[in-house]
Design an enzyme around this catalytic site. Structure first.
Site, PDB file in Angstrom:
ATOM      1  N   CYS A 286      33.910  52.025  10.813  1.00 49.39           N
ATOM      2  CA  CYS A 286      34.976  51.289  10.127  1.00 49.39           C
ATOM      3  C   CYS A 286      35.788  52.122   9.137  1.00 49.39           C
ATOM      4  O   CYS A 286      35.242  52.665   8.168  1.00 49.39           O
ATOM      5  CB  CYS A 286      34.378  50.087   9.403  1.00 49.39           C
TER       6      CYS A 286
ATOM      7  N   CYS B 245      35.802  48.341   1.240  1.00 49.35           N
ATOM      8  CA  CYS B 245      34.602  47.552   1.531  1.00 49.35           C
ATOM      9  C   CYS B 245      33.337  48.356   1.179  1.00 49.35           C
ATOM     10  O   CYS B 245      33.215  49.525   1.562  1.00 49.35           O
ATOM     11  CB  CYS B 245      34.584  47.164   3.008  1.00 49.35           C
TER      12      CYS B 245
ATOM     13  N   CYS C  78      29.485  50.452   7.634  1.00 49.08           N
ATOM     14  CA  CYS C  78      29.593  50.375   9.096  1.00 49.08           C
ATOM     15  C   CYS C  78      30.229  51.680   9.605  1.00 49.08           C
ATOM     16  O   CYS C  78      31.364  52.014   9.223  1.00 49.08           O
ATOM     17  CB  CYS C  78      30.427  49.177   9.505  1.00 49.08           C
TER      18      CYS C  78
ATOM     19  N   ARG D  95      36.607  38.237  24.980  1.00 47.51           N
ATOM     20  CA  ARG D  95      37.866  38.815  24.479  1.00 47.51           C
ATOM     21  C   ARG D  95      37.859  40.339  24.491  1.00 47.51           C
ATOM     22  O   ARG D  95      36.928  40.954  23.967  1.00 47.51           O
ATOM     23  CB  ARG D  95      38.144  38.324  23.045  1.00 47.51           C
TER      24      ARG D  95
ATOM     25  N   CYS E  21      40.723  31.139  12.440  1.00 50.75           N
ATOM     26  CA  CYS E  21      39.508  31.946  12.501  1.00 50.75           C
ATOM     27  C   CYS E  21      39.499  32.845  11.272  1.00 50.75           C
ATOM     28  O   CYS E  21      40.566  33.251  10.797  1.00 50.75           O
ATOM     29  CB  CYS E  21      39.505  32.790  13.774  1.00 50.75           C
TER      30      CYS E  21
ATOM     31  N   CYS F 158      43.634  34.716  13.304  1.00 53.33           N
ATOM     32  CA  CYS F 158      42.402  35.175  12.661  1.00 53.33           C
ATOM     33  C   CYS F 158      42.746  35.941  11.384  1.00 53.33           C
ATOM     34  O   CYS F 158      43.652  36.769  11.388  1.00 53.33           O
ATOM     35  CB  CYS F 158      41.634  36.098  13.592  1.00 53.33           C
TER      36      CYS F 158
ATOM     37  N   CYS G 133      32.584  33.129  16.775  1.00 52.47           N
ATOM     38  CA  CYS G 133      33.178  34.260  17.479  1.00 52.47           C
ATOM     39  C   CYS G 133      32.251  35.427  17.168  1.00 52.47           C
ATOM     40  O   CYS G 133      32.160  35.848  16.009  1.00 52.47           O
ATOM     41  CB  CYS G 133      34.588  34.516  16.941  1.00 52.47           C
TER      42      CYS G 133
HETATM   43  S1  SF4 Z   1      33.291  46.389   9.446  1.00 53.51           S
HETATM   44 FE1  SF4 Z   1      34.372  47.441   7.763  1.00 53.51          FE
HETATM   45  S2  SF4 Z   1      35.250  45.793   6.556  1.00 53.51           S
HETATM   46 FE2  SF4 Z   1      33.677  44.850   7.864  1.00 53.51          FE
HETATM   47  S3  SF4 Z   1      31.787  44.885   6.638  1.00 53.51           S
HETATM   48 FE3  SF4 Z   1      31.780  46.798   7.826  1.00 53.51          FE
HETATM   49  S4  SF4 Z   1      32.747  48.320   6.460  1.00 53.51           S
HETATM   50 FE4  SF4 Z   1      33.259  46.279   5.664  1.00 53.51          FE
END
Ligand code: SF4
Length: 320
Positions: free
Chosen positions: A65, A58, A62, A265, A133, A102, A193
């Site tokens: 993540c 990705c 984040c 949740r 979801c 989901c 959600c």
């Molecule tokens: S949480 Fe992870 S998968 Fe989702 S947008 Fe952020 S970096 Fe990408």
């Protein structure tokens, strides 16, 4: 007369939310449980299953993540799963009592050709009688409408944290981008959600800000996932100080009080929680869990463990 706990307010002030967090613990839990009982059967817990339909690679950053390309976490990028594999996973989830399935994809936003495939997955899962979801990143209005037409019931898009702390966690998209996607999803008639993650080094005031933002959306999200950070090696938050478990319970309780009709949740982080901490969360108004051995790329409690915990607590899975 409508009791405060039976109507949904979107006019919570930040001071009110702050004051809830500051209540003596027994008072807060009592209040949350009282609200919970007026709106839900407290012995029923909704079960959802989450499948990573497209893992890793990705472009977003984040900080929590393991799927971000910015961090070396050992998660390899995979292609979008095929329809048959997704439907087989959904069938297995239904067989184990899940009522909602989901599908998560590690994208900044879906490309239109990917959305064709996801729409086929949504339609196929829906046909099995499961709620559907998806969490696919940012959406445009036409994309949200296509997902709605395919039968998508819920769209997950978390606010993650407070508006103030947000830029310490993500720099590749803004809080405003997130709110815009939430608005597109609502506009398309899909249920929301939307929740966040605690234990990312934020202050209580940031937890206040996150709950306040959720509770003052024009319509409360139907599902509010409260995640406890899973500290994954290689991510910037791998060394974050653990959050006090009782502060996690407070966050759940304040979500319950301020969003009385939303399903709250317990999501990521359950694997690290004791049974007693989870029991306190149920007492504080949590009424949904993710079940199954994995949550995207991180471990989740085994089904047998959850079943034993439900048995000890006298809890039952909610009907669809
Ligand atoms: S949480 Fe992870 S998968 Fe989702 S947008 Fe952020 S970096 Fe990408």
């Amino acid at each position: 007369m409508v009791n405060e706990s039976e109507r949904s307010r979107s006019d919570w002030t930040r001071e009110e939310v702050r004051a809830l967090f500051a209540l003596p613990f027994p008072d807060l839990v009592y209040r949350a449980q009282s609200v919970h009982r007026r709106n839900f059967d407290p012995s029923r817990i909704q079960l959802s299953t989450l499948l990573s339909i497209k893992t890793g690679g990705c472009p977003e950053d984040c900080a929590y993540c393991p799927q971000s390309i910015h961090y070396d976490t050992g998660v390899d990028a995979a292609k979008l799963m095929g329809l048959d594999g997704v439907l087989a996973a959904a069938r297995a989830a239904a067989g184990q009592g899940a009522t909602r399935f989901c599908m998560g994809a590690a994208w900044r936003e879906p490309k239109d050709r990917d959305l064709d495939a996801v729409c086929a997955m949504v339609a196929g899962v829906k046909e099995m009688g499961l709620e559907t979801c998806a969490t696919l990143g940012m959406l445009t209005a036409p994309q949200a409408q296509r997902l709605a037409a395919a039968g998508l019931d819920f769209y997950n898009h978390n606010l993650d944290t407070s508006p103030e702390y947000y830029e310490r966690i993500i720099t590749t998209r803004t809080y405003r981008d997130r709110l815009d996607t939430l608005a597109q999803v609502r506009e398309a008639g899909i249920k929301l959600c939307c929740g966040g993650i605690v234990g990312m080094g934020e202050s209580r005031e940031d937890r206040v800000g996150m709950i306040h933002t959720l509770a003052t959306l024009p319509l409360h999200p139907e599902s509010v996932p409260i995640n406890l950070l899973v500290r994954v090696a290689g991510t910037p938050l791998s060394e974050a100080a653990p959050l006090d478990g009782l502060e996690f319970v407070r966050t759940v309780a304040v979500a319950r009080v301020t969003m009385p009709r939303s399903v709250v949740r317990l999501s990521a982080g359950r694997e690290e929680m004791t049974d007693e901490l989870q029991a306190l969360c149920f007492l504080a108004g949590a009424n949904s869990i993710f079940c199954g051995p994995r949550l995207l790329t991180t471990p989740n409690p085994a089904r047998a463990h959850d079943a034993a915990l439900f048995e000890r607590l006298g809890l039952k899975a909610a009907a669809p």
